[in-house]
Design a protein around this motif. Structure first.
Motif, PDB file in Angstrom:
ATOM      1  N   TYR A 104       5.319  -9.475 -11.038  1.00 41.66           N
ATOM      2  CA  TYR A 104       4.385  -8.370 -10.764  1.00 41.66           C
ATOM      3  C   TYR A 104       3.424  -8.167 -11.938  1.00 41.66           C
ATOM      4  O   TYR A 104       3.127  -7.036 -12.331  1.00 41.66           O
ATOM      5  CB  TYR A 104       5.140  -7.072 -10.461  1.00 41.66           C
ATOM      6  CG  TYR A 104       6.218  -7.223  -9.420  1.00 41.66           C
ATOM      7  CD1 TYR A 104       5.903  -7.593  -8.110  1.00 41.66           C
ATOM      8  CD2 TYR A 104       7.560  -7.027  -9.745  1.00 41.66           C
ATOM      9  CE1 TYR A 104       6.898  -7.761  -7.160  1.00 41.66           C
ATOM     10  CE2 TYR A 104       8.555  -7.179  -8.786  1.00 41.66           C
ATOM     11  CZ  TYR A 104       8.218  -7.549  -7.498  1.00 41.66           C
ATOM     12  OH  TYR A 104       9.206  -7.710  -6.554  1.00 41.66           O
ATOM     13  N   ARG A 138      -2.340  -1.153   4.171  1.00 40.31           N
ATOM     14  CA  ARG A 138      -1.584  -2.157   3.421  1.00 40.31           C
ATOM     15  C   ARG A 138      -1.628  -1.879   1.926  1.00 40.31           C
ATOM     16  O   ARG A 138      -0.631  -2.002   1.211  1.00 40.31           O
ATOM     17  CB  ARG A 138      -2.117  -3.562   3.721  1.00 40.31           C
ATOM     18  CG  ARG A 138      -1.771  -4.051   5.129  1.00 40.31           C
ATOM     19  CD  ARG A 138      -2.194  -5.507   5.348  1.00 40.31           C
ATOM     20  NE  ARG A 138      -3.634  -5.666   5.434  1.00 40.31           N
ATOM     21  CZ  ARG A 138      -4.443  -6.071   4.458  1.00 40.31           C
ATOM     22  NH1 ARG A 138      -3.956  -6.343   3.258  1.00 40.31           N
ATOM     23  NH2 ARG A 138      -5.742  -6.191   4.649  1.00 40.31           N
ATOM     24  N   ASP A 139      -2.810  -1.488   1.433  1.00 41.92           N
ATOM     25  CA  ASP A 139      -2.929  -1.164   0.007  1.00 41.92           C
ATOM     26  C   ASP A 139      -2.105   0.066  -0.347  1.00 41.92           C
ATOM     27  O   ASP A 139      -1.408   0.093  -1.375  1.00 41.92           O
ATOM     28  CB  ASP A 139      -4.394  -0.943  -0.371  1.00 41.92           C
ATOM     29  CG  ASP A 139      -5.199  -2.221  -0.444  1.00 41.92           C
ATOM     30  OD1 ASP A 139      -4.594  -3.309  -0.538  1.00 41.92           O
ATOM     31  OD2 ASP A 139      -6.443  -2.135  -0.430  1.00 41.92           O
ATOM     32  N   THR A 189       1.673  -0.685  -0.147  1.00 40.46           N
ATOM     33  CA  THR A 189       2.104  -1.572  -1.233  1.00 40.46           C
ATOM     34  C   THR A 189       2.088  -0.847  -2.570  1.00 40.46           C
ATOM     35  O   THR A 189       3.068  -0.875  -3.320  1.00 40.46           O
ATOM     36  CB  THR A 189       1.196  -2.819  -1.295  1.00 40.46           C
ATOM     37  OG1 THR A 189       1.272  -3.510  -0.043  1.00 40.46           O
ATOM     38  CG2 THR A 189       1.619  -3.753  -2.413  1.00 40.46           C
ATOM     39  N   HIS A 190       0.996  -0.171  -2.873  1.00 42.05           N
ATOM     40  CA  HIS A 190       0.884   0.460  -4.187  1.00 42.05           C
ATOM     41  C   HIS A 190       1.865   1.603  -4.368  1.00 42.05           C
ATOM     42  O   HIS A 190       2.404   1.799  -5.466  1.00 42.05           O
ATOM     43  CB  HIS A 190      -0.541   0.971  -4.434  1.00 42.05           C
ATOM     44  CG  HIS A 190      -0.712   1.558  -5.789  1.00 42.05           C
ATOM     45  ND1 HIS A 190      -0.820   2.914  -6.009  1.00 42.05           N
ATOM     46  CD2 HIS A 190      -0.733   0.975  -7.022  1.00 42.05           C
ATOM     47  CE1 HIS A 190      -0.911   3.140  -7.313  1.00 42.05           C
ATOM     48  NE2 HIS A 190      -0.861   1.990  -7.948  1.00 42.05           N
ATOM     49  N   GLY A 214       1.813 -10.309  -1.697  1.00 45.71           N
ATOM     50  CA  GLY A 214       2.014  -8.994  -1.111  1.00 45.71           C
ATOM     51  C   GLY A 214       1.123  -8.763   0.088  1.00 45.71           C
ATOM     52  O   GLY A 214       0.010  -9.285   0.174  1.00 45.71           O
TER      53      GLY A 214
END
Length: 394
Positions: free
Chosen positions: A153, A360-361, A364-365, A194
């Motif tokens: 990451y 999605r952002d 994920t974040h 991701g």
């Protein structure tokens, strides 16, 4: 590399707003094609934004954290991946500010003002938990160290000039090693896959007996032996990114409904934007976004106040204010990014439009660290007066 030097907070905000508009246009295509933003990061470096937290006595604008949070919110409203990439840059500028020697600050702040970028090699996979750092610094006879480990990451590392690496020394204390991107034995692998934040290139960094001179090591463990804002600053920027995603998704939804949606036949109106039920829903979403932006501002001002007069009490208040903001922005980003489809209708689900990048952002974040633990610390404080721990993630 040469970079503009930003003079003050007002200029920083103006530059960020201009870059956000420039980055917004191609954001859907970059995400859909996983087109890594090399050119955009060069623009970011040249703009001078990466140097805005350099102290004034080293030639920087030393902007307030409220300004920095707004910079990140603006950038994330346009492209959440691009906004995420420099988050670690500012965190590790802050590490130097706190624990760097006079010589280290002079050298690295000069690098930052020249537009050079810090990445990160911090997290590890397969360990017991996020604080279980197994990358090691082994002392060498000449006073330097040998650095060995594998990091995951590693947002920003692929694009970086310097990669700060979190590692433990022989005494088990935590250090940050500032390693040049082209160091022998250092490899950055672009293996991030991701579902969201596709262009952050948050892949793997491998360190195979990398030599680190003594003057490139910073004793990070000392940060946590007194009142500190390391975690509050880092988490504030994460919260700003989530707030930016929420605001960007709401603006995109409103534009879609105004220009592309049809009204529901039972509404009796000519356009979707006149539908009273949609108007109500947009009002509810706007209220949520306004609340999350307000909490972000409160948190940023608490961090600024603590920086001006750092005590155990002010540091705790800053951490709690940021925790409240982060918990709220987490929920808001996911909620609004999901509601984009609810209010826009079937056509919004077309893959070719790539409106799902907001969800999605956001999804994920917001997995970066659990919001439930932010709320836990708020509850402990309000009930029992327990101050939050000094572990750097709050």
């Amino acid at each position: 590399m040469t970079a503009h030097v930003i003079a003050d907070d007002a200029e920083a905000l103006a530059v960020a707003a201009g870059l956000a508009e420039a980055f917004r246009t191609e954001a859907p295509v970059r995400d859909a094609e996983r087109r890594l933003p090399y050119a955009e990061l060069e623009q970011l470096s040249a703009s001078g934004l990466l140097g805005v937290t350099v102290p004034a006595d080293h030639g920087g604008a030393d902007v307030r954290q409220e300004t920095l949070a707004e910079v990140f919110r603006l950038l994330a409203s346009a492209d959440a991946s691009l906004a995420q990439i420099p988050q670690n840059h500012f965190v590790y500028v802050n590490v130097l500010r706190r624990q760097g020697t006079t010589e280290q600050r002079k050298f690295f702040f000069g690098e930052v003002l020249a537009g050079r970028r810090f990445g990160n090699a911090q997290s590890e996979a397969g360990t017991r938990h996020v604080q279980d750092i197994r990358t090691r610094l082994l002392p060498l006879p000449d006073g330097s160290h040998e650095l060995t480990g594998v990091k995951h990451y590693s947002t920003g590392a692929l694009f970086a000039d310097w990669i700060p690496v979190l590692a433990r020394a022989a005494d088990d204390n935590l250090y940050v090693a500032y390693v040049p991107r082209d160091a022998d034995g250092l490899t950055v692998v672009d293996d991030w896959d991701g579902m969201g934040q596709r262009t952050t290139a948050s892949g793997t960094v491998r360190l195979d007996a990398v030599t680190v001179p003594a003057d490139r090591l910073v004793p990070h463990h000392l940060t946590f032996r007194g009142p500190q804002l390391h975690g509050a600053v880092a988490q504030l920027l994460h919260a700003a990114i989530d707030a930016g995603i929420a605001g960007g998704a709401l603006a995109e939804a409103a534009e879609f409904v105004r220009t592309k949606s049809r009204p529901w036949f039972e509404s009796g109106v000519d356009t979707a934007a006149e539908d009273p039920l949609l108007i109500q829903r947009f009002g509810e979403l706007d209220l949520q976004v306004r609340a999350t932006e307000a909490l972000l501002g409160v948190a940023a001002r608490a961090v600024d106040a603590a920086r001006d007069e750092l005590t155990d009490a002010s540091a705790a208040e800053a951490s709690l204010a940021v925790a409240a903001a982060k918990a709220h922005t987490t929920a808001t980003a996911v909620l609004v990014a999901d509601a984009l489809f609810e209010v826009s209708g079937t056509r919004a689900a077309l893959d070719s439009l790539n409106l799902h990048r907001y969800w999605r952002d956001a999804r994920t974040h917001t997995l970066h660290d659990p919001a439930r633990w932010k709320i836990q610390h708020l509850g402990r404080h309000v009930l029992n007066g327990t101050r939050p721990p000094r572990h750097g993630l709050l």
